[in-house]
Design a protein around this motif. Structure first.
Motif, PDB file in Angstrom:
ATOM      1  N   ASP A 111       0.816  -1.222   0.000  1.00 28.48           N
ATOM      2  CA  ASP A 111       0.000   0.000   0.000  1.00 28.48           C
ATOM      3  C   ASP A 111       0.845   1.265   0.000  1.00 28.48           C
ATOM      4  O   ASP A 111       0.308   2.366  -0.009  1.00 28.48           O
ATOM      5  N   ARG A 112       2.175   1.135  -0.008  1.00 29.52           N
ATOM      6  CA  ARG A 112       3.042   2.324   0.002  1.00 29.52           C
ATOM      7  C   ARG A 112       2.752   3.248  -1.178  1.00 29.52           C
ATOM      8  O   ARG A 112       2.786   4.465  -1.041  1.00 29.52           O
ATOM      9  N   TRP A 113       2.470   2.688  -2.352  1.00 30.77           N
ATOM     10  CA  TRP A 113       2.197   3.522  -3.517  1.00 30.77           C
ATOM     11  C   TRP A 113       0.944   4.361  -3.302  1.00 30.77           C
ATOM     12  O   TRP A 113       0.888   5.520  -3.695  1.00 30.77           O
ATOM     13  N   LEU A 114      -0.052   3.776  -2.655  1.00 31.79           N
ATOM     14  CA  LEU A 114      -1.281   4.505  -2.373  1.00 31.79           C
ATOM     15  C   LEU A 114      -1.038   5.564  -1.296  1.00 31.79           C
ATOM     16  O   LEU A 114      -1.602   6.657  -1.347  1.00 31.79           O
ATOM     17  N   ALA A 115      -0.177   5.242  -0.356  1.00 31.17           N
ATOM     18  CA  ALA A 115       0.171   6.216   0.678  1.00 31.17           C
ATOM     19  C   ALA A 115       0.830   7.444   0.056  1.00 31.17           C
ATOM     20  O   ALA A 115       0.641   8.568   0.532  1.00 31.17           O
ATOM     21  N   GLU A 116       1.576   7.252  -1.020  1.00 30.32           N
ATOM     22  CA  GLU A 116       2.175   8.401  -1.702  1.00 30.32           C
ATOM     23  C   GLU A 116       1.104   9.332  -2.242  1.00 30.32           C
ATOM     24  O   GLU A 116       1.268  10.553  -2.223  1.00 30.32           O
ATOM     25  N   TRP A 117      -0.002   8.773  -2.734  1.00 34.22           N
ATOM     26  CA  TRP A 117      -1.119   9.585  -3.221  1.00 34.22           C
ATOM     27  C   TRP A 117      -1.635  10.500  -2.119  1.00 34.22           C
ATOM     28  O   TRP A 117      -2.033  11.639  -2.375  1.00 34.22           O
ATOM     29  N   SER A 118      -1.617  10.026  -0.886  1.00 33.23           N
ATOM     30  CA  SER A 118      -2.159  10.800   0.237  1.00 33.23           C
ATOM     31  C   SER A 118      -1.283  11.983   0.613  1.00 33.23           C
ATOM     32  O   SER A 118      -1.692  12.840   1.363  1.00 33.23           O
ATOM     33  N   ARG A 119      -0.044  11.998   0.103  1.00 34.30           N
ATOM     34  CA  ARG A 119       0.954  13.041   0.364  1.00 34.30           C
ATOM     35  C   ARG A 119       1.473  13.014   1.796  1.00 34.30           C
ATOM     36  O   ARG A 119       1.999  14.005   2.299  1.00 34.30           O
ATOM     37  N   ALA A 120       1.360  11.863   2.448  1.00 38.47           N
ATOM     38  CA  ALA A 120       1.946  11.700   3.780  1.00 38.47           C
ATOM     39  C   ALA A 120       3.468  11.709   3.646  1.00 38.47           C
ATOM     40  O   ALA A 120       4.011  11.214   2.658  1.00 38.47           O
ATOM     41  N   GLU A 121       4.133  12.252   4.645  1.00 41.39           N
ATOM     42  CA  GLU A 121       5.589  12.342   4.617  1.00 41.39           C
ATOM     43  C   GLU A 121       6.273  11.024   4.972  1.00 41.39           C
ATOM     44  O   GLU A 121       7.446  10.819   4.628  1.00 41.39           O
ATOM     45  N   ALA A 122       5.554  10.135   5.673  1.00 45.93           N
ATOM     46  CA  ALA A 122       6.161   8.877   6.106  1.00 45.93           C
ATOM     47  C   ALA A 122       5.116   7.769   6.146  1.00 45.93           C
ATOM     48  O   ALA A 122       3.917   8.036   6.268  1.00 45.93           O
ATOM     49  N   VAL A 123       5.615   6.540   6.066  1.00 43.04           N
ATOM     50  CA  VAL A 123       4.750   5.363   6.100  1.00 43.04           C
ATOM     51  C   VAL A 123       5.415   4.316   6.983  1.00 43.04           C
ATOM     52  O   VAL A 123       6.615   4.082   6.877  1.00 43.04           O
ATOM     53  N   VAL A 124       4.617   3.703   7.855  1.00 42.79           N
ATOM     54  CA  VAL A 124       5.090   2.608   8.701  1.00 42.79           C
ATOM     55  C   VAL A 124       4.104   1.463   8.544  1.00 42.79           C
ATOM     56  O   VAL A 124       2.890   1.660   8.650  1.00 42.79           O
TER      57      VAL A 124
END
Length: 132
Positions: free
Chosen positions: A91-104
């Motif tokens: 889901d990291r690619w989708l998290a990029e869409w959200s414009r979040a600065e970080a993903v865990v």
């Protein structure tokens, strides 16, 4: 610094709170955790301007953290840095869409989450004067 933790799941909020602790790294200020279980409360806290970093659960219901992050980035003036908790590494690619600065990724690794939040706190400190 105030760190907002959003999830409709109380156990997820507890895990995040425990991972962050009172100070996620020696070189950052003490943390005040602000817990939210609803989308409306998250936006209310963002609009207040008193949140320095946010940790949002992408799996929260009915409003997932990815959509909340995207809305905040589009609508909140001076939106704080956001870390998304994702259930699947893919889901990291989708998290990029959200414009979040970080993903865990979940399950939460307390060391990784603490380091990530500390990095976001450092970023916020470097770009803002904290008067609180």
């Amino acid at each position: 610094m105030r760190v907002l933790v959003y999830s409709d799941d109380a156990s997820t909020r507890e895990k995040v709170r425990q991972a962050i602790g009172r100070r996620p790294a020696a070189d950052v200020p003490l943390v005040e955790i602000v817990e939210c279980a609803t989308h409306a409360k998250v936006i209310q806290h963002f609009d207040s301007g008193e949140i320095d970093v946010a940790v949002l659960d992408a799996e929260a219901q009915p409003a997932g953290g990815m959509g909340v992050a995207r809305q905040a980035k589009d609508e909140v003036h001076d939106c704080p840095p956001i870390c998304l908790l994702i259930a699947r590494r893919d889901d990291r690619w989708l998290a990029e869409w959200s414009r979040a600065e970080a993903v865990v990724a979940q399950p939460i690794d307390p060391v990784v989450l603490a380091e990530t939040v500390a990095d976001l706190m450092r970023h916020r400190l470097s770009t803002h004067l904290t008067t609180r």
